[in-house]
Design a protein around this motif. Structure first.
Motif, short mmCIF file in Angstrom:
data_model
loop_
_atom_site.label_atom_id
_atom_site.label_comp_id
_atom_site.label_asym_id
_atom_site.label_seq_id
_atom_site.Cartn_x
_atom_site.Cartn_y
_atom_site.Cartn_z
N ARG A 26 0.83 -1.20 0.00
CA ARG A 26 0.00 0.00 0.00
C ARG A 26 0.87 1.25 0.00
N SER A 27 1.95 1.20 0.73
CA SER A 27 2.83 2.37 0.77
C SER A 27 3.43 2.63 -0.60
N ALA A 28 3.83 1.57 -1.26
CA ALA A 28 4.39 1.72 -2.62
C ALA A 28 3.34 2.30 -3.56
N LEU A 29 2.13 1.80 -3.43
CA LEU A 29 1.06 2.31 -4.28
C LEU A 29 0.79 3.78 -3.97
N GLY A 30 0.85 4.10 -2.70
CA GLY A 30 0.63 5.49 -2.31
C GLY A 30 1.64 6.43 -2.96
N LEU A 31 2.88 5.98 -2.98
CA LEU A 31 3.92 6.79 -3.62
C LEU A 31 3.61 6.97 -5.10
N TRP A 32 3.16 5.89 -5.70
CA TRP A 32 2.84 5.94 -7.13
C TRP A 32 1.70 6.91 -7.38
N LEU A 33 0.67 6.85 -6.58
CA LEU A 33 -0.47 7.75 -6.74
C LEU A 33 -0.02 9.20 -6.58
N LYS A 34 0.84 9.41 -5.62
CA LYS A 34 1.34 10.77 -5.38
C LYS A 34 2.11 11.27 -6.60
N SER A 35 2.92 10.39 -7.17
CA SER A 35 3.71 10.79 -8.35
C SER A 35 2.79 11.15 -9.51
N LEU A 36 1.72 10.40 -9.66
CA LEU A 36 0.77 10.70 -10.73
C LEU A 36 0.11 12.06 -10.51
N ARG A 37 -0.25 12.31 -9.26
CA ARG A 37 -0.91 13.58 -8.94
C ARG A 37 0.03 14.75 -9.21
N GLU A 38 1.24 14.60 -8.74
CA GLU A 38 2.20 15.70 -8.88
C GLU A 38 2.56 15.91 -10.35
N ALA A 39 2.57 14.81 -11.10
CA ALA A 39 2.85 14.95 -12.52
C ALA A 39 1.78 15.78 -13.23
N ARG A 40 0.61 15.75 -12.68
CA ARG A 40 -0.50 16.53 -13.25
C ARG A 40 -0.54 17.94 -12.67
N GLY A 41 0.38 18.22 -11.74
CA GLY A 41 0.40 19.56 -11.15
C GLY A 41 -0.75 19.83 -10.21
N LEU A 42 -1.26 18.77 -9.62
CA LEU A 42 -2.42 18.93 -8.74
C LEU A 42 -1.98 18.88 -7.28
N SER A 43 -2.61 19.72 -6.48
CA SER A 43 -2.43 19.59 -5.04
C SER A 43 -3.39 18.50 -4.56
N GLN A 44 -3.24 18.12 -3.32
CA GLN A 44 -4.14 17.11 -2.76
C GLN A 44 -5.58 17.63 -2.77
N ARG A 45 -5.72 18.91 -2.47
CA ARG A 45 -7.06 19.49 -2.46
C ARG A 45 -7.64 19.55 -3.89
N ASP A 46 -6.78 19.88 -4.86
CA ASP A 46 -7.24 19.91 -6.25
C ASP A 46 -7.79 18.56 -6.66
N LEU A 47 -7.03 17.52 -6.35
CA LEU A 47 -7.46 16.18 -6.73
C LEU A 47 -8.76 15.82 -6.01
N ALA A 48 -8.84 16.19 -4.74
CA ALA A 48 -10.06 15.90 -3.99
C ALA A 48 -11.25 16.62 -4.59
N ASP A 49 -11.03 17.84 -5.04
CA ASP A 49 -12.13 18.60 -5.67
C ASP A 49 -12.56 17.94 -6.97
N LEU A 50 -11.57 17.49 -7.75
CA LEU A 50 -11.90 16.81 -9.01
C LEU A 50 -12.76 15.58 -8.77
N LEU A 51 -12.48 14.92 -7.66
CA LEU A 51 -13.19 13.68 -7.35
C LEU A 51 -14.39 13.91 -6.45
N SER A 52 -14.64 15.17 -6.12
CA SER A 52 -15.79 15.53 -5.26
C SER A 52 -15.75 14.78 -3.93
#
Lengths: 111, 553
Positions: A26-52
């Motif tokens: 899960r930790s490895a996956l978490g890192l991967w998800l974070k890398s994807l988010r950052e690659a899109r230039g999204l903050s955690q809040r931005d991603l949360a907003d996109l996903l409602s």
């Protein structure tokens, strides 16, 4: 129907994930998800907003290897992170259900 | 592994920012919740972190590794979510979270829920107040029982038999006593239809069915754990657990169940510390554990007087509530039932009535006035309200861990071996003989002044059975600190860590060893605190964690 002997061998070779291993995955996956988010230039809040999402701290939780993306939202997550859904879900399966992933994608290849 | 969350080593996003992270008080409260759940047999671990904007979150992780509670604080508002909630709960403090859940859980009408008038409700603004941690623990306990884990083990059917199979899933291995009450078995199925009609709550009726079936079948095993009993009692009394799970059983009524549990528990010398006044083994333990809580401000006293002067129904409900809680009280003691028993609850002292309304940039003052505590003597467990009111003006209450006896409530549940050194008896949770062996991480314990067993002998021979604080202090290196809220928060965190802790206890001294700090290559530190009663508590832990809590530079 597989012969009993083959079935026994298959079961014996199945990797039963320990809680520690699951946490590592899960930790490895978490890192991967974070890398994807950052690659899109999204903050955690931005991603949360996109996903409602009701609370954006869920993103931080996932990226720190705790919890799972709800299965019914896999496609939304894939799209929010700019990923092809099938490949995205395959990666999730690899980390969330390693035994199932092995049966579906690795043993088949081996055979 | 990178990104893996480890307790105080919060998120991979950033190191804990003390300005926006959980405050020490919040941490203490949440770790207290964890301990209550641990005691109730709920397998759980805590993880916490900070978002990229610095907002704190914490999760309770079940034995299966899945998150069953997510709690965060956003702009001063707490948000609590669980897989069994249709939507997250929000509130300015823990009490508000409870209130939000209670409002969702209450049946459409009291009559509908309780046609026989047997449900007791502890209403807000009444005589009884509960520690927010206890309430939060009861809420999480309720959500845990309704967890999907249980539902998945239910047989597929519109009606569920009382037959949940896997008690082990909840980690109650060995918790059920060898002998005890007969199981509350019943063959009558639980009708989901009836539940849906009865219950307008947020929780899926299938979850409620799972919960009821589980409690029905394993209720004894679960509730014979006194903490589970206490949490269930709180949940029922506050209206967010179905009372029917206990009262529909053909062999027992709710009160009878509690009374019978009390008899069983008292026979086995159970030591419940969540609810109820204990049959204290020592007057000191009784003073620590048995406390009456009231917060009788003038306004509340007036409104209470009004409430008491109100309709007979209200008075009856108050008595019923008192009776029900008195049954809980009798659960672990031979307390006689009284008609007007004040609720006596174990509550930590020295905390604000509610968690901080806003994020403080400074640690809360260690002597913050809190809900006043009265610690009656063990032989006088029932205290009148007037006495409590007077006692409120007495000396400020002390933090729960400030005295050795309160720490005993934790390590007494640990298996320990006794070692004799002359007239001195030292208890340890591990084999002390390894201290004499060569290369061991425990070698650094030799630096602790009161592990100089020669000093122990001197103290004991020069004094009576208890080591006088003055004499003990002569052996200290002078680096001990006064036990304060920072120490409490750190200790709470340590006891909630996944890595086990070991204990060494001797007379007025306790040493807590974080086994993670004993691993090769780890930088460890030892710190000692002295309490007002002269008792000493030392912790050997990871240097980095001492730093995280601001205890060392």
């Amino acid at each position: 129907m597989l012969p009993n002997q083959d079935l026994k061998i298959m079961l014996a070779e199945l990797h039963k994930t320990t809680p520690e291993e699951s946490k590592e995955q899960r930790s490895a996956l978490g890192l991967w998800l974070k890398s994807l988010r950052e690659a899109r230039g999204l903050s955690q809040r931005d991603l949360a907003d996109l996903l409602s999402l009701d609370y954006y701290t869920f993103i931080s939780q996932l990226e720190n290897g705790r919890g799972k993306i709800p299965a019914h939202r896999y496609v939304e997550w894939a799209e929010a992170l700019g990923q092809e859904p099938r490949d995205f879900v395959k990666t999730l399966l690899r980390y969330y259900e390693p035994s199932t992933y092995q049966i579906l994608f690795e043993q088949q290849t081996a055979s | 592994m990178l990104g893996e969350l480890k307790g105080a080593h919060a998120s991979q996003d950033q190191r804990p920012d003390r300005l926006s992270d959980w405050t020490n008080q919040e941490l203490a409260d949440l770790y207290r919740v964890k301990r209550l759940l641990d005691a109730a047999g709920v397998p759980n671990a805590l993880d916490r972190g900070l978002t990229d904007e610095g907002d704190p979150w914490m999760v309770f992780v079940g034995g299966d590794g899945e998150v069953f509670i997510h709690l965060c604080r956003l702009h001063g508002v707490y948000v609590l979510d669980s897989p069994n909630l249709k939507s997250p709960l929000r509130g300015a403090d823990f009490n508000a979270l409870i209130e939000a859940f209670t409002q969702r859980s209450l049946p459409r009408s009291e009559t509908e829920a309780d046609p026989e008038g047997r449900i007791v409700r502890i209403t807000r603004g009444g005589k009884v107040r509960l520690h927010p941690s206890a309430l939060l623990a009861a809420l999480i306990w309720t959500l845990f029982l309704a967890s999907e884990e249980i539902v998945l083990r239910m047989p597929e059917a519109e009606e569920a038999d009382g037959g949940l199979a896997d008690l082990e899933a909840l980690g109650f291995d060995g918790a059920a006593p060898a002998t005890g009450m007969p199981m509350l078995m019943t063959d009558s199925p639980i009708s989901l239809e009836k539940m849906a009609e009865r219950d307008g709550s947020e929780i899926d009726p299938r979850h409620m069915a799972a919960q009821e079936a589980f409690l029905r079948d394993h209720g004894n095993a679960v509730h014979h754990n006194s903490y589970g009993m206490g949490l269930s009692t709180i949940a029922i009394a506050f209206g967010f657990m179905a009372e029917q799970s206990l009262t529909d059983a053909p062999e027992a009524e709710a009160n009878g169940f509690l009374t019978e549990s009390a008899a069983e528990a008292s026979d086995e010398e159970d030591e419940s510390r969540v609810l109820a006044d204990n049959k204290a083994k020592t007057s000191e333990e009784g003073a620590e554990q048995a406390a009456v809580i009231t917060e009788m401000t003038e306004a509340e006293a007036r409104s209470l007087a009004k409430a008491e002067a109100a309709a007979a129904v209200e008075a009856k409900e108050t008595l019923d509530a008192a009776e029900a809680v008195a049954e809980s009280k009798a659960f672990v003691g031979n307390m006689p039932k009284t008609e007007k028993a004040e609720v006596q609850l174990w509550v930590d002292a020295d905390y604000p009535a509610d968690p901080p309304q806003s994020v403080s940039t400074e640690a809360p003052a260690p002597k913050a006035k809190a809900t006043a505590m009265v610690t009656p003597k063990a032989e006088q467990p029932v205290t009148q309200v007037t006495e409590v009111a007077k006692a409120e003006t007495s000396a400020p209450a002390e933090p729960a861990f400030m005295t050795l006896s309160s720490l005993r409530t934790i390590y007494q549940t640990t298996e320990m071996e006794s070692y004799s050194f002359g007239d001195l008896v030292v208890k340890s949770s591990f084999d002390l003989s390894i201290l004499e062996e060569g290369d061991s991480g425990l070698g650094m314990l030799d630096g602790l002044p009161f592990l100089d067993l020669g000093a122990f002998d001197q103290d004991v021979s020069d004094s009576s059975a208890s080591i006088a604080p003055g004499k003990a202090m002569t052996h200290l290196a002078g680096n001990e600190r006064e036990f304060d809220s920072d120490a409490l928060a750190f200790m709470s965190y340590l006891l909630g860590k996944e890595s086990p802790v070991e204990w060494i206890v001797a007379e007025e001294k306790v040493i807590i060893l974080d086994t993670a700090a004993l691993q090769p290559g780890q930088d460890s530190s030892i710190m000692t605190w002295i309490s007002e009663d002269g008792s000493l508590t030392s912790i050997l832990g990871l240097q980095s964690e001492f730093q995280d809590f601001g205890l060392i530079a």
